[in-house]
Design a protein around this motif. Structure first.
Motif, PDB file in Angstrom:
ATOM      1  N   MET A   1      80.187   6.484  11.530  1.00 61.87           N
ATOM      2  CA  MET A   1      79.348   5.373  11.934  1.00 61.87           C
ATOM      3  C   MET A   1      80.077   4.495  12.963  1.00 61.87           C
ATOM      4  O   MET A   1      79.488   4.083  13.934  1.00 61.87           O
ATOM      5  N   ASN A   2      81.346   4.217  12.687  1.00 66.76           N
ATOM      6  CA  ASN A   2      82.114   3.379  13.589  1.00 66.76           C
ATOM      7  C   ASN A   2      82.209   4.020  14.974  1.00 66.76           C
ATOM      8  O   ASN A   2      82.122   3.332  15.987  1.00 66.76           O
ATOM      9  N   GLU A   3      82.354   5.345  14.990  1.00 68.20           N
ATOM     10  CA  GLU A   3      82.446   6.052  16.264  1.00 68.20           C
ATOM     11  C   GLU A   3      81.135   5.919  17.044  1.00 68.20           C
ATOM     12  O   GLU A   3      81.125   5.701  18.251  1.00 68.20           O
ATOM     13  N   ARG A   4      80.007   6.010  16.341  1.00 66.48           N
ATOM     14  CA  ARG A   4      78.696   5.880  16.988  1.00 66.48           C
ATOM     15  C   ARG A   4      78.528   4.457  17.558  1.00 66.48           C
ATOM     16  O   ARG A   4      78.022   4.280  18.666  1.00 66.48           O
ATOM     17  N   LEU A   5      78.971   3.479  16.800  1.00 68.87           N
ATOM     18  CA  LEU A   5      78.896   2.104  17.281  1.00 68.87           C
ATOM     19  C   LEU A   5      79.765   1.943  18.533  1.00 68.87           C
ATOM     20  O   LEU A   5      79.351   1.316  19.505  1.00 68.87           O
ATOM     21  N   GLN A   6      80.939   2.531  18.516  1.00 71.24           N
ATOM     22  CA  GLN A   6      81.817   2.475  19.684  1.00 71.24           C
ATOM     23  C   GLN A   6      81.151   3.151  20.888  1.00 71.24           C
ATOM     24  O   GLN A   6      81.240   2.659  22.017  1.00 71.24           O
ATOM     25  N   GLN A   7      80.472   4.277  20.631  1.00 72.75           N
ATOM     26  CA  GLN A   7      79.770   4.961  21.715  1.00 72.75           C
ATOM     27  C   GLN A   7      78.654   4.085  22.277  1.00 72.75           C
ATOM     28  O   GLN A   7      78.471   4.003  23.488  1.00 72.75           O
ATOM     29  N   LEU A   8      77.919   3.431  21.402  1.00 73.68           N
ATOM     30  CA  LEU A   8      76.845   2.553  21.847  1.00 73.68           C
ATOM     31  C   LEU A   8      77.394   1.378  22.652  1.00 73.68           C
ATOM     32  O   LEU A   8      76.846   0.995  23.691  1.00 73.68           O
ATOM     33  N   LEU A   9      78.491   0.808  22.169  1.00 73.43           N
ATOM     34  CA  LEU A   9      79.102  -0.305  22.892  1.00 73.43           C
ATOM     35  C   LEU A   9      79.630   0.155  24.247  1.00 73.43           C
ATOM     36  O   LEU A   9      79.504  -0.561  25.245  1.00 73.43           O
ATOM     37  N   HIS A  10      80.197   1.355  24.276  1.00 71.94           N
ATOM     38  CA  HIS A  10      80.670   1.908  25.539  1.00 71.94           C
ATOM     39  C   HIS A  10      79.491   2.126  26.495  1.00 71.94           C
ATOM     40  O   HIS A  10      79.578   1.799  27.690  1.00 71.94           O
ATOM     41  N   SER A  11      78.375   2.647  25.964  1.00 70.31           N
ATOM     42  CA  SER A  11      77.184   2.850  26.786  1.00 70.31           C
ATOM     43  C   SER A  11      76.668   1.530  27.331  1.00 70.31           C
ATOM     44  O   SER A  11      76.307   1.425  28.507  1.00 70.31           O
ATOM     45  N   LEU A  12      76.644   0.526  26.486  1.00 70.95           N
ATOM     46  CA  LEU A  12      76.180  -0.789  26.914  1.00 70.95           C
ATOM     47  C   LEU A  12      77.100  -1.356  28.002  1.00 70.95           C
ATOM     48  O   LEU A  12      76.633  -1.903  29.000  1.00 70.95           O
ATOM     49  N   THR A  13      78.400  -1.185  27.826  1.00 70.77           N
ATOM     50  CA  THR A  13      79.360  -1.647  28.831  1.00 70.77           C
ATOM     51  C   THR A  13      79.149  -0.906  30.149  1.00 70.77           C
ATOM     52  O   THR A  13      79.158  -1.512  31.227  1.00 70.77           O
ATOM     53  N   THR A  14      78.940   0.390  30.071  1.00 73.08           N
ATOM     54  CA  THR A  14      78.707   1.190  31.269  1.00 73.08           C
ATOM     55  C   THR A  14      77.431   0.743  31.971  1.00 73.08           C
ATOM     56  O   THR A  14      77.410   0.573  33.196  1.00 73.08           O
ATOM     57  N   GLU A  15      76.374   0.535  31.202  1.00 70.72           N
ATOM     58  CA  GLU A  15      75.107   0.077  31.774  1.00 70.72           C
ATOM     59  C   GLU A  15      75.291  -1.288  32.443  1.00 70.72           C
ATOM     60  O   GLU A  15      74.768  -1.535  33.523  1.00 70.72           O
ATOM     61  N   ARG A  16      76.048  -2.149  31.802  1.00 69.67           N
ATOM     62  CA  ARG A  16      76.318  -3.493  32.345  1.00 69.67           C
ATOM     63  C   ARG A  16      77.076  -3.367  33.663  1.00 69.67           C
ATOM     64  O   ARG A  16      76.737  -4.021  34.655  1.00 69.67           O
ATOM     65  N   ASP A  17      78.076  -2.502  33.699  1.00 69.69           N
ATOM     66  CA  ASP A  17      78.846  -2.300  34.922  1.00 69.69           C
ATOM     67  C   ASP A  17      77.971  -1.711  36.031  1.00 69.69           C
ATOM     68  O   ASP A  17      78.061  -2.121  37.191  1.00 69.69           O
ATOM     69  N   ASP A  18      77.117  -0.751  35.657  1.00 73.15           N
ATOM     70  CA  ASP A  18      76.205  -0.159  36.633  1.00 73.15           C
ATOM     71  C   ASP A  18      75.260  -1.213  37.193  1.00 73.15           C
ATOM     72  O   ASP A  18      74.954  -1.225  38.389  1.00 73.15           O
ATOM     73  N   PHE A  19      74.787  -2.096  36.327  1.00 73.41           N
ATOM     74  CA  PHE A  19      73.891  -3.164  36.757  1.00 73.41           C
ATOM     75  C   PHE A  19      74.603  -4.081  37.747  1.00 73.41           C
ATOM     76  O   PHE A  19      74.043  -4.466  38.770  1.00 73.41           O
ATOM     77  N   ARG A  20      75.855  -4.408  37.447  1.00 71.18           N
ATOM     78  CA  ARG A  20      76.641  -5.241  38.361  1.00 71.18           C
ATOM     79  C   ARG A  20      76.765  -4.580  39.731  1.00 71.18           C
ATOM     80  O   ARG A  20      76.623  -5.230  40.763  1.00 71.18           O
ATOM     81  N   VAL A  21      77.052  -3.275  39.734  1.00 75.59           N
ATOM     82  CA  VAL A  21      77.186  -2.542  40.997  1.00 75.59           C
ATOM     83  C   VAL A  21      75.857  -2.566  41.746  1.00 75.59           C
ATOM     84  O   VAL A  21      75.817  -2.814  42.956  1.00 75.59           O
ATOM     85  N   SER A  22      74.753  -2.339  41.022  1.00 76.74           N
ATOM     86  CA  SER A  22      73.432  -2.350  41.657  1.00 76.74           C
ATOM     87  C   SER A  22      73.142  -3.706  42.275  1.00 76.74           C
ATOM     88  O   SER A  22      72.642  -3.804  43.396  1.00 76.74           O
ATOM     89  N   LEU A  23      73.451  -4.755  41.559  1.00 73.18           N
ATOM     90  CA  LEU A  23      73.230  -6.107  42.090  1.00 73.18           C
ATOM     91  C   LEU A  23      74.118  -6.360  43.303  1.00 73.18           C
ATOM     92  O   LEU A  23      73.685  -6.966  44.285  1.00 73.18           O
ATOM     93  N   HIS A  24      75.357  -5.889  43.237  1.00 73.71           N
ATOM     94  CA  HIS A  24      76.270  -6.076  44.365  1.00 73.71           C
ATOM     95  C   HIS A  24      75.747  -5.332  45.594  1.00 73.71           C
ATOM     96  O   HIS A  24      75.756  -5.876  46.708  1.00 73.71           O
TER      97      HIS A  24
END
Length: 111
Positions: A1-24
């Motif tokens: 379960m902890n690994e899945r949560l880490q994966q989700l958090l990593h995905s969210l971080t990646t999406e956030r970074d992608d959004f920043r790049v798109s805005l830039h």
């Protein structure tokens, strides 16, 4: 379960970074478009000053066209920002649902 949560958090971080790049990138594109409009404006001002009133009458249509270009740019940017916002809100919503599901599984496991 902890690994899945880490994966989700990593995905969210990646999406956030992608959004920043798109805005830039959107910001850079807007800046380039604005610089083009500014260059046109500067050139137009020089021509008006050098040629006087006659040239001012001749460039009336150009001023109108430039105003339309600025309007188009504004609408284009507004549409892109709206599209990005909807896309990222959907992604964040989906990740939130996954996190909520994982949280429920964790709660059931520890009951």
């Amino acid at each position: 379960m902890n690994e899945r949560l880490q994966q989700l958090l990593h995905s969210l971080t990646t999406e956030r970074d992608d959004f920043r790049v798109s805005l830039h990138l959107l910001e850079m594109e807007a800046k380039q478009e604005w610089e083009k409009a500014e260059t046109k404006w500067d050139n137009l001002q020089l021509r008006l000053r050098d040629a006087g009133y006659k040239l001012q009458l001749e460039t009336k249509e150009e001023v109108h066209d430039m105003g339309e270009e600025v309007d188009k740019l504004q609408h284009k940017l507004s549409d892109k920002v709206a599209d990005l916002r909807v896309e990222w809100m959907e992604e964040i919503h989906e990740l939130g649902e996954e996190i909520a599901d994982l949280y429920q599984k964790i709660r059931k496991r520890f009951k």
